[in-house]
Design a protein around this motif. Structure first.
Motif, short mmCIF file in Angstrom:
data_model
loop_
_atom_site.label_atom_id
_atom_site.label_comp_id
_atom_site.label_asym_id
_atom_site.label_seq_id
_atom_site.Cartn_x
_atom_site.Cartn_y
_atom_site.Cartn_z
N ARG A 30 28.59 25.12 -44.06
CA ARG A 30 27.79 24.52 -45.12
C ARG A 30 28.23 25.01 -46.50
NH1 ARG A 30 22.43 22.89 -43.82
NH2 ARG A 30 21.72 23.97 -45.68
N SER A 31 28.01 24.16 -47.49
CA SER A 31 28.39 24.53 -48.85
C SER A 31 27.45 25.58 -49.44
CB SER A 31 28.37 23.29 -49.76
OG SER A 31 27.08 22.69 -49.77
N ASP A 32 26.27 25.79 -48.83
CA ASP A 32 25.37 26.83 -49.33
C ASP A 32 25.56 28.15 -48.61
OD1 ASP A 32 24.31 26.13 -46.90
OD2 ASP A 32 22.30 25.66 -47.63
N SER A 33 26.61 28.25 -47.76
CA SER A 33 26.96 29.54 -47.16
C SER A 33 27.57 30.42 -48.24
CB SER A 33 27.96 29.33 -46.02
OG SER A 33 29.19 28.83 -46.53
N ARG A 78 27.26 29.28 -32.78
CA ARG A 78 28.62 28.92 -33.20
C ARG A 78 28.69 28.80 -34.72
NH1 ARG A 78 29.14 25.23 -29.88
NH2 ARG A 78 28.51 23.44 -31.14
N ALA A 79 27.68 28.17 -35.31
CA ALA A 79 27.65 28.04 -36.78
C ALA A 79 27.49 29.40 -37.45
CB ALA A 79 26.50 27.11 -37.19
N ARG A 80 26.68 30.28 -36.84
CA ARG A 80 26.50 31.62 -37.40
C ARG A 80 27.81 32.40 -37.39
NH1 ARG A 80 26.15 36.60 -36.16
NH2 ARG A 80 26.56 36.15 -33.96
N ARG A 81 28.54 32.31 -36.28
CA ARG A 81 29.82 33.01 -36.20
C ARG A 81 30.82 32.47 -37.22
NH1 ARG A 81 29.05 32.48 -30.51
NH2 ARG A 81 30.56 30.77 -30.48
N GLU A 82 30.81 31.15 -37.41
CA GLU A 82 31.72 30.55 -38.39
C GLU A 82 31.37 31.01 -39.80
OE1 GLU A 82 31.31 26.39 -37.73
OE2 GLU A 82 32.63 26.36 -35.98
N ARG A 83 30.07 31.08 -40.12
CA ARG A 83 29.67 31.54 -41.45
C ARG A 83 30.05 33.00 -41.66
NH1 ARG A 83 24.95 28.46 -40.33
NH2 ARG A 83 23.85 30.34 -39.65
N THR A 84 29.83 33.83 -40.63
CA THR A 84 30.16 35.24 -40.74
C THR A 84 31.66 35.43 -40.94
OG1 THR A 84 28.29 35.88 -39.34
CG2 THR A 84 30.07 37.48 -39.56
N THR A 87 20.88 42.16 -51.82
CA THR A 87 20.89 42.50 -50.40
C THR A 87 22.06 41.85 -49.68
OG1 THR A 87 18.48 42.71 -50.37
CG2 THR A 87 19.56 42.37 -48.26
N ALA A 88 22.30 40.56 -49.95
CA ALA A 88 23.39 39.85 -49.27
C ALA A 88 24.74 40.41 -49.69
CB ALA A 88 23.31 38.36 -49.59
N ALA A 89 24.91 40.70 -50.97
CA ALA A 89 26.18 41.23 -51.46
C ALA A 89 26.47 42.59 -50.83
CB ALA A 89 26.16 41.34 -52.98
N CYS A 90 25.45 43.45 -50.75
CA CYS A 90 25.63 44.77 -50.16
C CYS A 90 25.95 44.67 -48.68
CB CYS A 90 24.38 45.62 -50.38
SG CYS A 90 24.12 46.09 -52.11
N ARG A 91 25.32 43.72 -48.00
CA ARG A 91 25.59 43.55 -46.58
C ARG A 91 27.03 43.15 -46.33
NH1 ARG A 91 21.98 40.12 -45.61
NH2 ARG A 91 23.23 38.23 -45.60
N LEU A 124 29.57 43.80 -48.23
CA LEU A 124 30.45 44.90 -48.60
C LEU A 124 30.29 46.12 -47.70
CD1 LEU A 124 30.11 44.75 -52.48
CD2 LEU A 124 32.06 44.02 -51.10
N GLY A 125 29.27 46.10 -46.83
CA GLY A 125 29.07 47.22 -45.92
C GLY A 125 28.48 48.45 -46.59
N VAL A 126 27.67 48.25 -47.65
CA VAL A 126 27.02 49.36 -48.33
C VAL A 126 25.52 49.15 -48.31
CG1 VAL A 126 29.01 49.73 -49.84
CG2 VAL A 126 27.17 48.22 -50.60
N THR A 127 24.78 50.19 -48.69
CA THR A 127 23.33 50.10 -48.70
C THR A 127 22.84 49.35 -49.93
OG1 THR A 127 23.04 52.18 -49.93
CG2 THR A 127 23.20 52.32 -47.51
N ARG A 128 21.60 48.88 -49.86
CA ARG A 128 21.01 48.21 -51.02
C ARG A 128 20.92 49.17 -52.21
NH1 ARG A 128 15.39 45.81 -49.36
NH2 ARG A 128 15.45 45.26 -51.57
N ARG A 129 20.70 50.45 -51.92
CA ARG A 129 20.62 51.45 -52.98
C ARG A 129 21.92 51.51 -53.78
NH1 ARG A 129 17.73 53.84 -56.77
NH2 ARG A 129 18.47 55.94 -57.24
#
Length: 246
Positions: free
Chosen positions: A4-7, A166-172, A215-219, A221-226
């Motif tokens: 999706r374009s909103d992914s 399947r869609a979740r894996r593709e987005r990830t 939250t999404a950006a930190c996730r 990048l593999g870092v905490t929200r803090r």
């Protein structure tokens, strides 16, 4: 299933185009192919036109100017004249089917009342099952409401879950590719190698500028929200990327 374009990848791609990068570079940064990028641009153009923007305004909003827009506009006009599939019947016929079926008639009797084939009824039956499940109604409640046999409901639910996974894996996968490509792109833009902290912060602001939340950006990048909060604190709590220093 289409990405999706909103992914996260879609948001990154469209933001890159608005910033003036060409389609190839934007698609590479988002970790997708050019054809996917074309589809996102076309869908976004049509959505903007449906919101009431003129052709020129829609192009300016996208930051994309191309002769292809003429074709997209023609396709949109054609689609507006014929919203439904050429094999589909009129909406009033489908309404008649549901009025009969939900009123207690059997599937065959509802088909006869609406003058449609069993195949059409079966397609509508399944489509409404999926729509109600996507709205959060439990599978048991949907099956009871639509009088779906237990075995058939279980099959439809299993297929729906497989499609969702399947869609979740593709987005990830697309999001991960976008982060990797973003890192490479940032490295090429700078004359000197960036430290790990600088590279992380640059990636963070790119993701924020693309429309993601902290939250999404930190996730991604593999870092905490803090960590994201600290990055923003150093930039005086800005919610968009600070201007790059040349």
């Amino acid at each position: 299933m289409y990405l999706r374009s909103d992914s996260a990848a879609g948001v990154r791609f469209l933001a890159s185009v608005r910033e003036g990068r060409d389609l190839t570079r934007s698609a590479r940064a988002a970790g997708v192919g050019k054809q996917t990028g074309y589809r996102w641009l076309r869908e976004s153009f049509v959505a903007l036109r449906e919101q009431g923007l003129g052709v020129a305004e829609a192009q300016a909003s996208l930051g994309y100017f191309s002769p292809l827009v003429v074709r997209w506009e023609q396709q949109r006009a054609t689609s507006r004249r014929d919203r439904r599939h050429h094999l589909a019947v009129g909406e009033e016929v489908e309404d008649a089917f549901w009025a009969s079926f939900l009123g207690g008639a059997s599937l065959d009797a509802a088909c006869g009342a609406a003058g449609i084939s069993r195949a059409s009824a079966y397609r509508w039956w399944r489509r409404r099952f999926t729509a109600l499940r996507e709205q959060g109604v439990s599978a048991r409640a949907v099956a009871r409401q639509l009088r779906i046999p237990r075995e058939r409901s279980a099959v439809w639910e299993a297929e729906r879950r497989r499609a969702y996974e399947r869609a979740r894996r593709e987005r990830t996968a697309a999001e991960q590719r976008a982060v990797r490509e973003s890192a490479r792109h940032v490295e090429l833009l700078h004359a000197r190698p960036l430290s790990k902290t600088e590279l992380r912060d640059t990636r963070y602001w790119e993701l924020m500028r693309s429309g993601l939340t902290n939250t999404a950006a930190c996730r991604l990048l593999g870092v905490t929200r803090r960590t994201g909060v600290l990055i923003r604190t150093r930039a005086r709590h800005q919610s968009v990327a600070p201007a790059q220093q040349r």
